[in-house]
Structures are given as C-alpha cells and as structure tokens.
Design an enzyme around this catalytic site. Structure first.
Site, PDB file in Angstrom:
ATOM      1  N   HIS A 244      29.876  38.646  39.949  1.00  0.00           N
ATOM      2  CA  HIS A 244      29.038  39.466  39.059  1.00  0.00           C
ATOM      3  C   HIS A 244      27.563  39.193  39.349  1.00  0.00           C
ATOM      4  O   HIS A 244      26.962  38.306  38.713  1.00  0.00           O
ATOM      5  CB  HIS A 244      29.332  39.105  37.596  1.00  0.00           C
ATOM      6  CG  HIS A 244      30.654  39.591  37.115  1.00  0.00           C
ATOM      7  ND1 HIS A 244      30.831  40.843  36.576  1.00  0.00           N
ATOM      8  CD2 HIS A 244      31.869  39.005  37.104  1.00  0.00           C
ATOM      9  CE1 HIS A 244      32.098  41.004  36.241  1.00  0.00           C
ATOM     10  NE2 HIS A 244      32.753  39.901  36.555  1.00  0.00           N
TER      11      HIS A 244
ATOM     12  N   GLU B 219      25.043  40.757  38.464  1.00  0.00           N
ATOM     13  CA  GLU B 219      24.155  41.109  37.338  1.00  0.00           C
ATOM     14  C   GLU B 219      23.725  39.906  36.511  1.00  0.00           C
ATOM     15  O   GLU B 219      22.677  39.926  35.882  1.00  0.00           O
ATOM     16  CB  GLU B 219      24.811  42.171  36.438  1.00  0.00           C
ATOM     17  CG  GLU B 219      26.039  41.739  35.641  1.00  0.00           C
ATOM     18  CD  GLU B 219      27.357  41.929  36.373  1.00  0.00           C
ATOM     19  OE1 GLU B 219      27.353  41.888  37.625  1.00  0.00           O
ATOM     20  OE2 GLU B 219      28.400  42.098  35.705  1.00  0.00           O
TER      21      GLU B 219
ATOM     22  N   CYS C 213      33.400  43.232  40.850  1.00  0.00           N
ATOM     23  CA  CYS C 213      34.623  42.555  40.405  1.00  0.00           C
ATOM     24  C   CYS C 213      35.805  43.532  40.408  1.00  0.00           C
ATOM     25  O   CYS C 213      36.285  43.896  41.469  1.00  0.00           O
ATOM     26  CB  CYS C 213      34.390  41.867  39.062  1.00  0.00           C
ATOM     27  SG  CYS C 213      35.497  40.456  38.857  1.00  0.00           S
TER      28      CYS C 213
HETATM   29  N1  GLN Z   1      40.866  42.017  36.041  1.00  0.00           N
HETATM   30  C1  GLN Z   1      40.366  41.553  37.293  1.00  0.00           C
HETATM   31  C2  GLN Z   1      40.724  40.098  37.553  1.00  0.00           C
HETATM   32  O1  GLN Z   1      41.061  39.370  36.658  1.00  0.00           O
HETATM   33  C3  GLN Z   1      38.855  41.758  37.377  1.00  0.00           C
HETATM   34  C4  GLN Z   1      38.077  40.968  36.386  1.00  0.00           C
HETATM   35  C5  GLN Z   1      36.645  41.412  36.274  1.00  0.00           C
HETATM   36  O2  GLN Z   1      36.280  42.514  36.654  1.00  0.00           O
HETATM   37  N2  GLN Z   1      35.799  40.579  35.713  1.00  0.00           N
HETATM   38  O3  GLN Z   1      40.656  39.647  38.675  1.00  0.00           O
END
Ligand code: GLN
Length: 553
Positions: A519, A521, A382
């Site tokens: 994600h 995970e 992410c």
């Molecule tokens: N802050 C980033 C976004 O909003 C990444 C978010 C995250 O890593 N879950 O896109």
C-alpha cells in the site's frame, strides 16, 4: 531541548467528526515548524483490541505503520502532517488496555487485590501514554469519542490525573468544540460549547484552549462570551474555521496565534515558526494549472473515510504535477462489460484499491481489462494488483478460469494464493500459514523491503533499486505461474530480496500499467509525494492530453 516532555491532550465536544485528528496533526505541524520534536498518540474508546478487524464501512480506513500495527486512521493524518513516524504504541484502545490489565490479573500480578477501573485501568492508560513520551519535546495525545460518552470516561480520568503526576506546567488540555451558525437567527451559537466545557469541568478538566470549529472567524464579542462562560482568557479561544484544503489548517491556527499560546502555556521557548513550505503547498493546491479525473473502482465507495490515505496520496501526486485530481468513485458491483465503457469514459486513469471479500470482484477485473485494452493508465493496489494478475492470466496468458484462491478454491489456475512458507524479512524468520490459520493473525503486515528491476516503470518512478513499503494482506502472487505470465508480458518488476515474493507487476506495451502488492498510499506526504502516485498522475495527465480534443486544463 532540556525540557521534560510536555503533554497536550486533545478532546472533542458536542458532536463527532469535527476533525480532532486533523487539529492534533496541525498542532504537531506548527510545533515542528518551531523546531520542536513531537510525537502523537491516539486513545480510542472502543473495545476492539485494534481496528484491524473492524469493517471499513463503520470505522474508515485501517492505517498501517512500519512496524505492522493496524491503527486508527488519525495516525495517517499525524504522519502526513509531520515527520513523526508512528507504531504500535501510538494507538491504544479500551480493548488493548483491558487486555493487558486482565492478562496481568490472570498472571497474579495484582497479588489478590481487587482490580478496578480506578486505579488499575487508569494506571495502565497512564503507563501507555508514557511509553511514547520518551525523546520528544511534546507528545500530543488525542482522546477518541466525544466528551459525555461513557466509553471514554476512563481515558478522561487518566488524563485528568496525569496533570498532577507530571506537573501542571507540563500539561495542557485542548478542547475542540462546535460553534454553529444558525441562519434563521443570523448568529453563531455558543451554547453547545458552554455545555461541552461544563461537562469537561464536571470530570475535573479545565480546558486551556478552546478550538471552536465554525464556518466563519469568530468576532471579539463571541470569543469573550465563550471565554466568560468557559473560564478561559479570550486569547485561549481559537477559531478553527472551515478550510478549502486540510493542509490549510496549520496556517489558520497560526493566524489565530494558537502556537504562540501553546508554547506560552507550556512555558517553552522556541524560534518563530517557519511556515513558507505550508504556504507554498496551499497556494499550489488552490491554484492548479491542470486537472485529471481518476476513477477509483472499489467496494467501499460510499464512505470516503475508507480510502483516506489513498485519496490524500492521489492529491499529493497531483500537487507534484501542478494538477487537481478529481476522484470518481465507481462501485465495482455495478460495473460489467455492457456499461464499463460508458461508466469509465471520463477517466484519465483507473485505480483499483485494496479490499477484502469477493463482492464486486468481477467488476474490478472488467475495469482492469478495459484499462489495459484501451491503454488508460492503470494502478492496482494490493487486491487491485492481485486482480490485475488474474485478468492478465485469463485474457493474455491463456489461463481460462484463473483466479485468486481467496475467491475460487477450485480454480485450475490459482495465480494468487496463500503461500504456505515464506521468509519474513521483518521478523527474520520463516513464516508458515494455511487456510486454518487464525483470521487476522496471518497477514503480512508492515514494512517489507523490495528490489526493483532496472529499466522498469517502477524503477523509473522511484529512481532507486531498493525500497521499503507497507503491506496488509494474506494472499500472494503464485510463483508456479510466474514464467508463463512473464512470457505473456506481465513483468515482475519488484520482488523481495530473496526473489520469492512478487511485490510489483507491470506490462510494457502500455502507457502506465502497474500493480503493487503493498500500500504505497500509507507513505505519501504532501511535501514528499509518493513516487508511484506522482508517476501515475503524470501518465493520466498525458493520457488526457492525447485524447481527441483533449487539453489538460
Ligand atoms: N484480500 C487480499 C489479501 O488478503 C488483498 C488485501 C488488500 O487489498 N489489502 O491478500
């Protein structure tokens, strides 16, 4: 199964952090291993409508479900330990319950009646429990907080009433309590348990099973003392002994005959449990052939709970490679070019996890550059993926000053930005968002499909073309710079079905360098380790072997 749904309510006493979530998950695993279908629900006493906007330092990880709910991290345990797949209705907070009662009141549903905690709030709680009680043999409901807290009283009252609503043969109460060993007295102490059960009984709940968290198996004498004071039989007192690995909890509970007792009390007939897989798993975790060290360069490193699913997914990747994964948490705020080499010298792999806010951002980029140039396996998740794109744009694609517009509104190269319009495959409609959109309401949340490019690292890991992964972010890869970045060697190896959302990036002239917008995970299980984590740990292991004088043991 022809039974009506049976209910197990799990409460906790004495202190928090005794592992109620894990205990509930382990009970689920045991019942599943006996052939029962199960589901879970977590009832949280706080007033936030969901944990989405809560600070990870305070609350730990926010677990995201396929349907895009931002939930309590205990749902992660439930999904990892069993085949239950959870969603929005599997987690209710006090805030969510009140929100719905107040909405009904405003709408006039109560026809001018006085709206009260009992019965209106308690009825709403019971309705919420019933929402997920369909089509399963057993529903395990965990009540957050500790008995004695005023916040969780309405939940406790609701579960007390529940027994008479659905019949006493269909409900049991499991109470997790603490039995400390006091070294100066050389004894374990039962008093805190007695008090906690007294508290529970004062609100009308007689526990059926006491799970006693302790560092040693309780003797018969201690168990009978607890039984006497707490009004249960001795075989209803179960030792919940500390374990080396969380995946051992179902085995220890089984050894204490917890599952036999549960099915007896609930009057269910099942086959004997099949626990070979759990035994093999624990055996593997305890005796790994190899080991690797993964540096996690992030911001929430002081609270391990913030990266719960990530830590578990790395462990699962290790299990598949017969390898123990040592985690080295590195505070990204403390990393810069001058100390990066020293700080990351023990890492066989570097991982930059998800996150929000600009703190420690440059440290993350420095660590990514180091991993890329030194050819150390790198996994960006992410925000970690977004910063990998930023780093590549700046240092390999000639875009000096490139950034994510989340952190630099004036950057000449907003390689990561807020996409104004995109097709939402989950909701099957065009979504619009901009900087003025409501905080929290604009995230891409939950499961989205992704198509992998054949011949890529991602394809080699998943071994299939179409995947589905869970998201939680606002910002996206900016297609205006895609061609330039691809020409410079950063491949978009996973994209949305319409090709417009870049979900995975990777580079070719590197042992393992991959960033994903989702994600992974959240979908890793000990018995079904996530392919990207398996592949990443394998690469880290290879990297370790190739180090001068390196061995993988
Ligand atoms: N802050 C980033 C976004 O909003 C990444 C978010 C995250 O890593 N879950 O896109």
């Amino acid at each position: 199964m022809s039974y009506p749904t049976k209910f197990i309510f799990v409460t906790g006493g004495v202190v928090s952090s005794l592992g109620k979530g894990l205990a509930s998950a382990a009970i689920g695993a045991l019942l599943e291993s006996r052939g029962l279908t199960i589901s879970f629900q977590k009832l949280d006493p706080y007033i936030n409508v969901d944990p989405g906007t809560m600070n990870p330092f305070q609350h730990g990880e926010v677990f995201v479900t396929d349907d895009g709910a931002e939930t309590d991290l205990d749902l992660g345990h439930y999904e990892r330990f069993t085949h239950a797949r959870l969603g929005r209705d599997n987690n209710f907070t006090t805030g969510k319950i009140y929100y719905s009662v107040i909405t009904k009141e405003r709408r006039g549903d109560y026809l001018g009646g006085t709206v009260q905690v009992i019965p209106h709030i308690t009825d709403e709680i019971k309705r919420s429990i019933m929402l997920v009680a369909k089509d399963v043999d057993v529903l395990i409901v965990e009540i957050g907080g500790t008995i004695g807290d005023i916040e969780s009283l309405p939940f406790q009252e609701a579960i007390r009433q529940f027994k008479s609503d659905v019949g006493k043969e269909n409900v049991i109460y499991v109470h997790l309590t603490f039995v400390p060993y006091i070294p100066t007295a050389a004894e374990v102490k039962t008093k805190p348990t007695q008090h906690s059960v007294k508290e529970l009984r004062s609100i009308g709940i007689q526990p059926d099973i006491l799970l006693c968290r302790t560092d040693r198996f309780l003797s018969k004498e201690i168990k009978s003392k607890i039984a006497l004071f707490c009004n249960v039989d001795i075989d209803q007192v179960i030792t919940a002994k500390d374990v080396e690995t969380i995946y051992e909890v179902p085995l220890v509970f089984h050894q204490e005959r917890l599952d036999d007792k549960i099915i007896e009390l609930l009057n269910i007939w099942t086959r004997a449990p099949r626990l070979e897989k759990w035994e093999q798993l624990v055996e593997k975790i305890k005796n790994p052939k190899y080991s690797v060290t993964i540096a996690i360069v992030g911001k929430y490193i002081h609270l391990r709970e913030s990266y719960k699913s990530l830590n578990e997914a790395l462990c699962h990747g290790g299990i598949a490679n017969d390898c123990k994964v040592n985690l080295d948490f590195v505070d990204s705020e403390t990393i810069d070019e001058s100390n990066c080499r020293e700080r990351l010298k023990n890492a066989d792999g570097i991982l930059v996890p998800g996150g929000f806010g600009r703190r420690g951002i440059e440290g993350k980029t420095t660590a990514i550059q180091f991993a890329r140039e030194q050819k150390i396996p790198f996994f960006g998740i992410c925000l970690g993926m977004q910063m990998a794109v930023v780093e590549y744009a700046r240092n390999k694609a000639g875009m000096k000053g490139a950034h994510s517009s989340e952190f630099d509104k004036a950057t000449p190269f907003p390689v990561i930005y807020l996409m104004k319009e995109w097709f939402d495959y989950k909701l099957q409609k065009v979504q619009k968002r901009d900087v003025t959109s409501d905080k929290g309401g604009t995230m891409r949340l939950g499961a989205y499909p992704c198509i992998l490019k054949e011949g890529s690292l991602a394809f080699a890991a998943y071994k299939k073309k179409e995947i589905s992964e869970r998201h939680r972010h606002r910002y996206e890869f900016n297609n205006a710079f895609r061609e330039k970045l691809e020409n410079a060697g950063l491949t978009a190896s996973g994209v949305s079905p319409d090709g417009k959302l870049v979900e995975i990036v990777e580079i070719a002239d590197h042992p393992w360098f991959l960033g994903c917008q989702f994600h992974p995970e959240f979908k890793s299980r000990p018995m079904e380790p996530h392919p990207l984590f398996v592949s990443f740990i394998r690469a880290a292991l290879d990297c370790k072997r190739q180090k001068p004088g390196g061995s993988s043991a």
